[in-house]
Design a protein around this motif. Structure first.
Motif, PDB file in Angstrom:
ATOM      1  N   ILE A   1       0.660  -1.009   0.188  1.00  0.00           N
ATOM      2  CA  ILE A   1      -0.015  -0.186   0.093  1.00  0.00           C
ATOM      3  C   ILE A   1       0.743   1.100   0.025  1.00  0.00           C
ATOM      4  O   ILE A   1       2.103   1.095   0.707  1.00  0.00           O
ATOM      5  N   TYR A   2       0.844   2.100  -0.899  1.00  0.00           N
ATOM      6  CA  TYR A   2       1.957   3.067  -1.268  1.00  0.00           C
ATOM      7  C   TYR A   2       0.849   4.790  -0.815  1.00  0.00           C
ATOM      8  O   TYR A   2       0.339   4.622  -1.375  1.00  0.00           O
ATOM      9  N   LYS A   3       1.432   5.513   0.080  1.00  0.00           N
ATOM     10  CA  LYS A   3       1.189   6.459   0.047  1.00  0.00           C
ATOM     11  C   LYS A   3       1.444   7.502  -1.643  1.00  0.00           C
ATOM     12  O   LYS A   3       2.456   7.713  -1.651  1.00  0.00           O
ATOM     13  N   ILE A   4       0.628   8.485  -1.986  1.00  0.00           N
ATOM     14  CA  ILE A   4       1.213   8.810  -3.086  1.00  0.00           C
ATOM     15  C   ILE A   4       0.603  10.659  -2.684  1.00  0.00           C
ATOM     16  O   ILE A   4       0.979  11.064  -3.862  1.00  0.00           O
TER      17      ILE A   4
ATOM     18  N   SER B   1       2.919   3.772  -8.724  1.00  0.00           N
ATOM     19  CA  SER B   1       2.848   3.740  -6.805  1.00  0.00           C
ATOM     20  C   SER B   1       4.161   3.637  -5.894  1.00  0.00           C
ATOM     21  O   SER B   1       4.835   4.674  -4.887  1.00  0.00           O
ATOM     22  N   ALA B   2       4.904   2.620  -6.403  1.00  0.00           N
ATOM     23  CA  ALA B   2       5.731   2.314  -5.576  1.00  0.00           C
ATOM     24  C   ALA B   2       7.327   2.882  -5.868  1.00  0.00           C
ATOM     25  O   ALA B   2       8.004   2.534  -4.714  1.00  0.00           O
TER      26      ALA B   2
ATOM     27  N   TYR C   1      -0.711  11.047 -13.267  1.00  0.00           N
ATOM     28  CA  TYR C   1      -0.679  11.316 -14.720  1.00  0.00           C
ATOM     29  C   TYR C   1      -0.407   9.388 -15.038  1.00  0.00           C
ATOM     30  O   TYR C   1      -0.727   8.868 -15.739  1.00  0.00           O
ATOM     31  N   CYS C   2       0.463   8.864 -13.353  1.00  0.00           N
ATOM     32  CA  CYS C   2       0.462   7.828 -13.208  1.00  0.00           C
ATOM     33  C   CYS C   2       0.581   7.152 -11.662  1.00  0.00           C
ATOM     34  O   CYS C   2       1.515   6.784 -11.085  1.00  0.00           O
TER      35      CYS C   2
END
Length: 782
Positions: free
Chosen positions: A532-535, A569-570, A563-564
């Motif tokens: 789970i990635y924080k963006i 995300s990683a 846009y991506c």
């Protein structure tokens, strides 16, 4: 949007006037107690001690029961247990009525008094059932708030003070109570040792309160002729301009983002953020102040009691939805106008029952009436598909392949041909149905995500692919914090599906909904929290594009476009290169996302629609990548020469093992370290397990890389990978598990040797009990 009203009659006398023009006074006393017992029936009582029931079907009222002569009612509230609006089984619904001498009575559906309790020493100002139906509160002018069980047994005294309490309301979660004293509002959490939150809200008395179950915000109206909106911590979100008279009542819609405000001879329909849709004034005849406002459980109608004894019923019309070339507008209770903007045609759709909800998108209009669903295709407007038996539909969400319906009994996923595709169930789903709303459920391209309301950090993911096992056994995704809003992506391929969510700290996270290597989401969360990635941070709302995996989010004073967000995300570097943030100062405050169709984002602020275009090259690039046209995607990037395009191409190409394109894209994006790493990958055997694992490692997917190696029986490489990451316990676990399969590799000895070399460099002795026991066993075997 506006509110259409009618003043109801006591008797069904013959008249030729329009419904909204008929009027007759029910009583000479102020009408303070009004509530819905179903979506078609209203109960009301005044100082004349008579309980009346008004029917929307017969447009007539009948006397139900008579209260004792010494019982002067001050508040009334229905507890509907047999369904949100239908009334349910016999004796399942319960009516609470409070009086000005400190008593309250509990009546059953047959109007028989079950309990009569002397609760306070002064008049009870508010009596409310809790949203979960477990109990009720009473607040009185003696400054005391008490909580009672459903049977009328005293549970606790929450507040004891010397100042009279004017109004009190439950939090949507039933874990706190908001109440007003003088010009102050207070919030009292019910948890042990919790502190009271109190703030000055109005210059005069606070006359009314409402706590939204949709947005968890509080509205208040006061003698200073203003209504205000607050968050759950008491921070001011909106303050209205001063009206001519005091604000005597406020009420949030239970199913929609709407707020109704009542004052002298006027009610105003507002958005939940404060800006006004419309106002309805009553001057001939004068109806006086609006003392009570009560929404029906489906959120389509409102009952109002006035100081002159009038009962007024209103319903919202001119609700408008726009999707590409289509515009749908509700023109009446049983009528919707569908207009095709591209060719100028307009169709008027009439229904045999009252329209309670509708949704528009992907060339289809789905309309829910009280007992049916109507599915319209824009190409065949005259031949709708009708589904019977769907009662009291609360949420409709349309997607590319399916549409989802949340009604009073369950959640349903249909195809646009009317075929039932999925009826999702999970532990506790039936009990949680009344608490679900559009923020806690999201329909994507091939996945349905539902937030668990008993454990709000947990997501249930249902795979909508035909024959998928997750249709009946959902996978779970657990976040670190409670979730405030979720959004499943609406486009992409079957292997590129993502779920984005905002937690209560207003941070944005993203995760895959499907693992291409077959690992369940639960396993990924348990074994590797980095899945789970924080963006993003400080987000208030998010929405995916309708045809591409582009995400937009709104902050307090700006908005961001990712846009991506999925493939990148990683990698924080890719996220930084493919994210733009723009100021919204020219938009105003409290900006919301209305839609994201193709390359156009439509924001809404103070009622105005504000369209904004995303980078059209990036939108075309995403469509090209979905179709696997790599050379065409490369030409688009060379033409536009924008860093975000190159970074998007690099992330997607790396995920799809297109190493030559990845190298060129990373080089154009000036990511020299990744170019060097890709050159190392090209030295490995093409499409080998080692190359695929290194490719996943480059994307930051450590667990995925390890899974690839283990699946292909590359145990030595899997141990080496764990050692490279200094994941010592994981390396030893893999070695112990697979040592017997390949004893000649001496995996355990290799891990212990590397561990000793590492400790020697640190000049430390071994301290881990697991390694100490393994060293002891190893020495004993020698």
């Amino acid at each position: 949007m506006k509110l259409k009203t009618r003043i109801c009659k006591r008797s069904s006398a013959t008249t030729s006037e329009a419904p909204q023009e008929r009027s007759k006074q029910f009583t000479s006393y102020p009408l303070r107690c009004v509530d819905w017992s179903s979506n078609e029936e209203i109960y009301f009582v005044s100082d004349d001690h008579q309980i009346y029931k008004w029917s929307d079907v017969s447009r007539d009222s009948v006397e139900v029961a008579k209260l004792p002569d010494d019982f002067i009612p001050t508040d009334m509230h229905w507890l509907l247990l047999g369904g949100r609006s239908s009334g349910g089984g016999k004796g399942s619904d319960t009516l609470l009525i409070c009086s000005n001498d400190g008593r309250f009575i509990i009546l059953n559906k047959s109007a028989r008094v079950e309990r009569s309790i002397s609760a306070h020493t002064a008049a009870i100002s508010s009596g409310r059932w809790s949203p979960d139906g477990a109990g009720l509160l009473t607040a009185a002018e003696d400054g005391v708030i008490k909580i009672w069980s459903r049977s009328g047994m005293l549970r606790s005294t929450v507040i004891q003070s010397d100042e009279a309490i004017r109004c009190a309301r439950w939090a949507p979660s039933s874990t706190a109570i908001a109440f007003s004293q003088g010009g102050h509002i207070s919030i009292k959490p019910l948890a042990a040792n919790s502190k009271l939150i109190r703030w000055r809200a109005h210059d005069g008395l606070v006359l009314s309160l409402s706590w939204s179950g949709q947005s968890n915000i509080i509205a208040s109206g006061g003698e200073d002729c203003r209504f205000k909106i607050w968050d759950a911590q008491g921070a001011s979100l909106y303050t209205s301009a001063a009206e001519e008279y005091a604000i005597t009542s406020v009420a949030f819609n239970p199913e929609k983002e709407q707020l109704l405000v009542g004052t002298f001879n006027m009610i105003k329909l507002c958005h939940s953020t404060g800006w006004s849709y419309s106002s309805a004034r009553f001057t001939a005849p004068s109806v006086g102040s609006f003392f009570t406002l009560s929404w029906s459980t489906d959120g389509t109608q409102v009952a109002c009691g006035t100081s002159t004894g009038q009962l007024i019923v209103g319903y919202a019309v001119e609700q408008q939805l726009i999707s590409r070339n289509l515009k749908a507008t509700s023109t009446g209770r049983k009528c919707i106008a569908l207009q095709d903007i591209s060719n100028g045609t307009k169709d008027v759709l009439e229904f045999p029952q009252r329209v309670i909800n509708f949704a528009l998108g992907y060339g289809h209009l789905v309309v829910a009436t009280t007992h049916q669903l109507h599915i319209y295709n824009e190409k065949y407007i005259n031949t709708p598909i009708i589904i019977d038996g769907r009662n009291d539909v609360r949420v409709i969400e349309v997607a590319k392949k399916y549409f989802m319906v949340l009604d009073a009994t369950s959640i349903w996923v249909y195809t646009y041909t009317g075929r039932l595709h999925l009826n999702p169930r999970y532990p506790g789903s039936q009990a949680q149905l009344p608490l679900l709303n559009w923020r806690s459920i999201s329909l994507g391209l091939d996945v349905l995500a539902i937030r668990d309301n008993s454990e709000t950090s947990l997501l249930h993911l249902f795979d909508l692919m035909p024959g998928a096992s997750r249709q009946y056994e959902p996978q779970s995704l657990r976040a670190k914090q409670q979730l405030a809003e979720i959004a499943a992506c609406r486009a992409g391929s079957a292997d590129d599906q993502f779920i984005a969510f905002i937690d209560t700290n207003r941070e944005l996270y993203i995760s895959e909904t499907r693992n291409i290597n077959g690992n369940s989401t639960t396993d990924r969360v348990v074994n590797g929290a980095d899945e789970i990635y924080k963006i993003g941070t400080q987000l208030t709302a998010i929405k995916w594009a309708s045809e591409t995996n582009i995400l937009v989010g709104v902050h307090d004073s700006c908005y961001s476009i990712w846009y991506c967000p999925g493939e990148g995300s990683a990698d924080p570097t890719i996220i930084a290169l493919t994210t733009i943030t723009l100021d919204t100062a020219e938009f105003g405050k409290y900006v919301a996302i209305d839609s994201f169709e193709d390359a156009v984002i439509t924001f809404r602020c103070a009622g105005a629609l504000l369209p904004v275009n995303v980078n059209i090259y990036c939108e075309v690039l995403h469509r090209t990548l979905q179709e696997g046209q790599w050379q065409q995607a490369l030409r688009i990037c060379r033409l536009a020469q924008h860093t975000s395009l190159w970074a998007t191409l690099a992330a997607v190409a790396t995920r799809k093992h297109q190493l030559q394109l990845s190298e060129e894209a990373y080089s154009a994006a000036l990511q020299i370290d990744k170019v060097s790493y890709l050159q190392h990958l090209k030295t490995l055997s093409p499409s080998s397990a080692e190359q695929m694992a290194e490719n996943s490692l480059m994307l930051g997917r450590l667990l995925e890389a390890e899974t690839i190696l283990l699946h292909n029986r590359k145990y030595e490489q899997a141990v080496a990978l764990a050692l490279r990451m200094h994941s010592w316990k994981r390396a030893l676990e893999i070695a112990l598990k697979h040592q017997a399969e390949q004893p000649d590799l001496e995996l355990v000895q290799r891990v212990l040797q590397q561990r000793q070399r590492y400790l020697k460099a640190l000049q430390r002795e071994e301290w881990d009990a697991l390694f100490l026991s393994q060293l002891k066993d190893d020495n004993a075997s020698e």
